[in-house]
Motif scaffolding. Sequence first.
Motif, PDB file in Angstrom:
ATOM      1  N   SER A  24      -7.459  -8.554  -6.363  1.00 36.14           N
ATOM      2  CA  SER A  24      -6.396  -8.809  -5.399  1.00 36.14           C
ATOM      3  C   SER A  24      -5.190  -7.904  -5.631  1.00 36.14           C
ATOM      4  N   PRO A  25      -4.901  -6.994  -4.704  1.00 30.70           N
ATOM      5  CA  PRO A  25      -3.661  -6.223  -4.808  1.00 30.70           C
ATOM      6  C   PRO A  25      -2.416  -7.106  -4.800  1.00 30.70           C
ATOM      7  N   ASP A  26      -2.458  -8.232  -4.079  1.00 33.36           N
ATOM      8  CA  ASP A  26      -1.294  -9.115  -4.026  1.00 33.36           C
ATOM      9  C   ASP A  26      -0.993  -9.752  -5.372  1.00 33.36           C
ATOM     10  N   TYR A  64     -10.501  -1.877 -11.472  1.00 37.90           N
ATOM     11  CA  TYR A  64      -9.388  -1.631 -10.576  1.00 37.90           C
ATOM     12  C   TYR A  64      -9.808  -1.130  -9.197  1.00 37.90           C
ATOM     13  N   ASP A 102      -3.146  -9.158   1.316  1.00 36.10           N
ATOM     14  CA  ASP A 102      -4.568  -9.449   1.110  1.00 36.10           C
ATOM     15  C   ASP A 102      -5.264  -9.975   2.363  1.00 36.10           C
ATOM     16  N   SER A 123       0.998  -7.194  -7.044  1.00 32.91           N
ATOM     17  CA  SER A 123       2.346  -7.105  -6.473  1.00 32.91           C
ATOM     18  C   SER A 123       3.238  -8.225  -6.987  1.00 32.91           C
ATOM     19  N   ASP A 130      -6.404   1.349  -0.444  1.00 34.83           N
ATOM     20  CA  ASP A 130      -5.039   1.452   0.050  1.00 34.83           C
ATOM     21  C   ASP A 130      -4.799   0.811   1.404  1.00 34.83           C
ATOM     22  N   SER A 135       0.842  -1.192   0.000  1.00 32.88           N
ATOM     23  CA  SER A 135       0.000   0.000   0.000  1.00 32.88           C
ATOM     24  C   SER A 135       0.874   1.237   0.000  1.00 32.88           C
ATOM     25  N   LEU A 148      -8.261  -3.068  -6.379  1.00 31.51           N
ATOM     26  CA  LEU A 148      -6.802  -2.966  -6.391  1.00 31.51           C
ATOM     27  C   LEU A 148      -6.315  -1.644  -5.807  1.00 31.51           C
ATOM     28  N   LYS A 158       0.113   0.087  -6.503  1.00 29.91           N
ATOM     29  CA  LYS A 158      -1.110   0.884  -6.619  1.00 29.91           C
ATOM     30  C   LYS A 158      -0.801   2.287  -7.147  1.00 29.91           C
TER      31      LYS A 158
END
Length: 416
Positions: free
Chosen positions: A267-269, A220, A294, A272, A226, A181, A223, A207
């Motif tokens: 999923s932000p992960d 998005y 996550d 990443s 934050d 984040s 995603l 992000k």
Amino acid sequence: MAARQAMRIESAGVRMSAPFSIKAPTELDRILMRKSASSRELSENLACNRREFLRAAAGVTLGSALGPVGSLSRAAAIPKGKKVVVVTFGGGARDQETFAPEGQENIPHLLQELIPQSSFFTQVVNRGILGHYVATASLATGAYETFNNFAAVSPQNPTVFEYFRKDLKRPASDAWVVAPSNGFNRIGESSHRLYGAGMGARVILPKHLLTAATSGGSDYEHLLRDNYETPLYAPELSGNDFELQQMEDLLKLSMQDFKSHALTLSSPDELSVYIARRLMRQVAPSLLWITLHDIDIAHAGAYSLYVDGIRRTDRLCADIWKTIQSEPEYANKTTMFILPDFGRDSDEEAGGNGFQHHRTGDALSRTTWLMALGPGTRQGVVHDRAVESTDLVPTIGSLMGFSAALSQGKPIEELL
């Protein structure tokens, strides 16, 4: 009950070395019910439970501290051009959903693929502040940081990246962080007067890149969220459009490519790990730190999303290890460390919220684990002696050949 549990383990494909049975209440359950139980006793029994479960479910053996001969033989097995990848395990998960018998179905990749190849430490104690940024900073410095978890500040103590670059005279391109984040934007280098100021890692905020590359939109929305604890927190970020474009060009980023390969766009992960793979292929840094996050969706109070986060983190950890083994710059010369920054509250602790938060600072939220894989590391071995979160940085230093002089921890002997 025991037969049903054995069927569950076998159906998940986990190799069993001995019949596995469940006894209720366990020693840990009895200790939790005793208000006078010490944190040390709780931690030791949690470690014992993890060890016994792993011995039954994954066929690992009990390890012990090795003497000089073993240490020398492992050191000789470490190749030149050594690389290290650190993965923090997604914001903290409890044993009930991971290493306890009822949770093992959520971590099939750890149990079947990674633990049999690793040295696993069942009792890693975190004595610091249980906030994700400050705790991750403590992992990265080897010293318990004391700043406000939601402050946009750098760690006060030198980071592993600064030790690495200064002692070994490495360029900025050789140490990178992929952070979950925007609140982690200053984790790459400290404010310490003898280090800091251009000696740290380059930090990628996926992000931040995504915001610059798109105008948002429904694809998005998840995603770009934050922080699960304080969604209104928005630190000021450095970096202009030109710098962001340079980053995109360097990594040859393509959102279309990410969309075509990601199993989910929520999923932000996933984002990443996609960027970490690009970084490994295009830049091949010797020291790479990936913080997954996550699991921290637990703060929203949705148990199913929390468990989904654990399962995804389990899969992504295995994917990172597969990438390491498939990339020529990393294969057979990389040690990967996987560990949570801390755990979560127990259901029994007054004032806690169980899986949802990590507010009480009880022993269960402070006692985590560490997995180490790579050349020179004994495979399929479990160690249940207590080590501390601050021991990670000096251990990396001993493996890579730099001194973590100002850290509070000490090298983990079993990994040297």
